[in-house]
Design a protein around this motif. Structure first.
Motif, PDB file in Angstrom:
ATOM      1  N   GLY A 103       0.967  -1.335  -0.277  1.00  0.00           N
ATOM      2  CA  GLY A 103       0.126   0.438  -0.337  1.00  0.00           C
ATOM      3  C   GLY A 103       0.598   0.951  -0.320  1.00  0.00           C
ATOM      4  N   LEU A 104       1.906   0.713   0.673  1.00  0.00           N
ATOM      5  CA  LEU A 104       3.022   2.152   0.435  1.00  0.00           C
ATOM      6  C   LEU A 104       4.099   2.126  -0.893  1.00  0.00           C
ATOM      7  N   SER A 105       4.053   1.329  -1.709  1.00  0.00           N
ATOM      8  CA  SER A 105       4.728   0.965  -3.126  1.00  0.00           C
ATOM      9  C   SER A 105       4.969   2.286  -3.753  1.00  0.00           C
ATOM     10  N   CYS A 106       5.640   2.322  -4.202  1.00  0.00           N
ATOM     11  CA  CYS A 106       5.745   3.818  -5.322  1.00  0.00           C
ATOM     12  C   CYS A 106       4.368   3.229  -6.379  1.00  0.00           C
ATOM     13  N   PRO A 107       3.652   4.452  -7.355  1.00  0.00           N
ATOM     14  CA  PRO A 107       3.018   4.160  -8.160  1.00  0.00           C
ATOM     15  C   PRO A 107       3.148   4.344  -9.783  1.00  0.00           C
ATOM     16  N   ALA A 108       4.545   3.718  -9.473  1.00  0.00           N
ATOM     17  CA  ALA A 108       5.102   4.331 -10.425  1.00  0.00           C
ATOM     18  C   ALA A 108       6.078   3.103 -11.014  1.00  0.00           C
ATOM     19  N   CYS A 109       6.958   2.360 -10.093  1.00  0.00           N
ATOM     20  CA  CYS A 109       7.181   1.455 -10.901  1.00  0.00           C
ATOM     21  C   CYS A 109       7.330   0.176  -9.441  1.00  0.00           C
ATOM     22  N   LEU A 110       6.179   0.131  -8.443  1.00  0.00           N
ATOM     23  CA  LEU A 110       6.254  -0.499  -7.725  1.00  0.00           C
ATOM     24  C   LEU A 110       7.100  -0.637  -6.159  1.00  0.00           C
TER      25      LEU A 110
ATOM     26  N   PRO B   8       5.889  -0.773   8.130  1.00  0.00           N
ATOM     27  CA  PRO B   8       6.441  -1.847   7.365  1.00  0.00           C
ATOM     28  C   PRO B   8       7.761  -1.597   6.996  1.00  0.00           C
ATOM     29  N   THR B   9       8.321  -3.043   7.250  1.00  0.00           N
ATOM     30  CA  THR B   9       9.888  -2.718   6.949  1.00  0.00           C
ATOM     31  C   THR B   9      10.854  -2.136   5.656  1.00  0.00           C
ATOM     32  N   THR B  10       9.987  -1.546   5.300  1.00  0.00           N
ATOM     33  CA  THR B  10      10.453  -1.758   3.939  1.00  0.00           C
ATOM     34  C   THR B  10      10.278  -0.376   3.482  1.00  0.00           C
ATOM     35  N   ALA B  11       9.276   0.669   4.064  1.00  0.00           N
ATOM     36  CA  ALA B  11       9.698   1.914   3.963  1.00  0.00           C
ATOM     37  C   ALA B  11       9.805   2.540   4.730  1.00  0.00           C
ATOM     38  N   ASP B  12      10.570   3.988   4.629  1.00  0.00           N
ATOM     39  CA  ASP B  12      11.124   4.422   5.837  1.00  0.00           C
ATOM     40  C   ASP B  12       9.709   5.607   5.905  1.00  0.00           C
ATOM     41  N   VAL B  13       9.248   5.592   6.824  1.00  0.00           N
ATOM     42  CA  VAL B  13       8.783   6.224   7.602  1.00  0.00           C
ATOM     43  C   VAL B  13       8.812   7.703   8.892  1.00  0.00           C
ATOM     44  N   ARG B  14       8.703   8.654   8.521  1.00  0.00           N
ATOM     45  CA  ARG B  14       9.206  10.199   9.050  1.00  0.00           C
ATOM     46  C   ARG B  14       7.586  10.273   9.840  1.00  0.00           C
ATOM     47  N   TRP B  15       7.797  11.033  10.942  1.00  0.00           N
ATOM     48  CA  TRP B  15       7.158  11.687  11.426  1.00  0.00           C
ATOM     49  C   TRP B  15       7.237  13.321  11.397  1.00  0.00           C
ATOM     50  N   SER B  16       5.565  13.950  10.940  1.00  0.00           N
ATOM     51  CA  SER B  16       6.281  15.541  10.981  1.00  0.00           C
ATOM     52  C   SER B  16       5.815  15.809  13.115  1.00  0.00           C
ATOM     53  N   LEU B  17       6.859  16.377  13.683  1.00  0.00           N
ATOM     54  CA  LEU B  17       6.353  17.102  14.858  1.00  0.00           C
ATOM     55  C   LEU B  17       5.603  17.783  15.189  1.00  0.00           C
ATOM     56  N   ALA B  18       4.404  18.372  13.644  1.00  0.00           N
ATOM     57  CA  ALA B  18       3.564  19.145  14.071  1.00  0.00           C
ATOM     58  C   ALA B  18       1.728  18.138  13.914  1.00  0.00           C
ATOM     59  N   LEU B  19       2.171  16.534  14.244  1.00  0.00           N
ATOM     60  CA  LEU B  19       1.208  15.333  14.264  1.00  0.00           C
ATOM     61  C   LEU B  19       0.508  15.753  15.520  1.00  0.00           C
ATOM     62  N   PRO B  20      -0.817  16.652  15.567  1.00  0.00           N
ATOM     63  CA  PRO B  20      -1.417  16.460  17.163  1.00  0.00           C
ATOM     64  C   PRO B  20      -1.427  14.553  17.236  1.00  0.00           C
ATOM     65  N   PRO B  21      -1.550  14.887  18.973  1.00  0.00           N
ATOM     66  CA  PRO B  21      -2.519  13.046  19.776  1.00  0.00           C
ATOM     67  C   PRO B  21      -3.675  12.720  19.080  1.00  0.00           C
TER      68      PRO B  21
ATOM     69  N   GLU C  45       8.935  -0.984  -2.625  1.00  0.00           N
ATOM     70  CA  GLU C  45       8.339  -0.775  -1.804  1.00  0.00           C
ATOM     71  C   GLU C  45       9.637   0.487  -0.688  1.00  0.00           C
ATOM     72  N   ALA C  46      10.870   0.494  -1.150  1.00  0.00           N
ATOM     73  CA  ALA C  46      11.142   1.063  -0.543  1.00  0.00           C
ATOM     74  C   ALA C  46      11.524   1.993  -0.979  1.00  0.00           C
ATOM     75  N   THR C  47      10.406   2.822   0.127  1.00  0.00           N
ATOM     76  CA  THR C  47       9.802   4.335  -0.724  1.00  0.00           C
ATOM     77  C   THR C  47      10.432   5.268   1.375  1.00  0.00           C
ATOM     78  N   GLN C  48      10.121   6.125   1.036  1.00  0.00           N
ATOM     79  CA  GLN C  48      10.209   6.656   2.279  1.00  0.00           C
ATOM     80  C   GLN C  48       8.753   7.980   2.513  1.00  0.00           C
ATOM     81  N   LEU C  49       8.432   7.722   3.564  1.00  0.00           N
ATOM     82  CA  LEU C  49       7.157   8.654   3.649  1.00  0.00           C
ATOM     83  C   LEU C  49       7.201  10.104   4.821  1.00  0.00           C
TER      84      LEU C  49
END
Ligand SMILES: [Zn+2]
Length: 117
Positions: free
Chosen positions: A39-46, A91-104, A48-52
């Motif tokens: 679900g997080l994979s690249c829409p162009a080349c599929l 998931p282990t494939t994607a690199d997920v980062r969080w904005s500090l502005a993300l309200p709980p 899965e090692a993407t950065q979010l």
């Protein structure tokens, strides 16, 4: 006769990097890693090692994504349950980062709702 001499087309370019498309994330809270990764994979080349980079835009969850393989960039609309899944068990494939502005408060209060155990 050299028919194709001035043909400056897409020869040699297999990948067509996506720019700034917006998609709905398509995994469920209790999906296995493979589905979340897909679900997080690249829409162009599929790939899965993407950065979010997860952020809130106009009160909506929004993940800006980039593909490290083909250079595509796009954004994903995330529902709170999907955000929760990424935060609890990314998931282990994607690199997920969080904005500090993300309200709980963007996280759903009842985690149990949706568990089927
Ligand atoms: Zn890609």
């Amino acid at each position: 006769m050299v028919a194709h001499a001035g043909d400056a087309g897409n020869a040699g370019s297999v990948l067509d990097p996506v720019r700034c498309g917006r998609y709905d994330a398509v995994f469920a809270f209790d999906d296995p890693d493979e589905l979340v990764g897909a679900g997080l994979s690249c829409p162009a080349c599929l790939e899965e090692a993407t950065q979010l980079s997860v952020d809130v835009v106009d009160g909506e969850l929004d993940a800006r994504c980039s593909c490290q393989t083909c250079g595509s960039t796009w954004s994903l609309a995330l529902r709170p349950k999907q955000l929760l899944r990424l935060s609890l068990d990314p998931p282990t494939t994607a690199d997920v980062r969080w904005s500090l502005a993300l309200p709980p408060t963007m996280l759903p209060p009842e985690i149990e709702d949706g568990w089927d155990a």
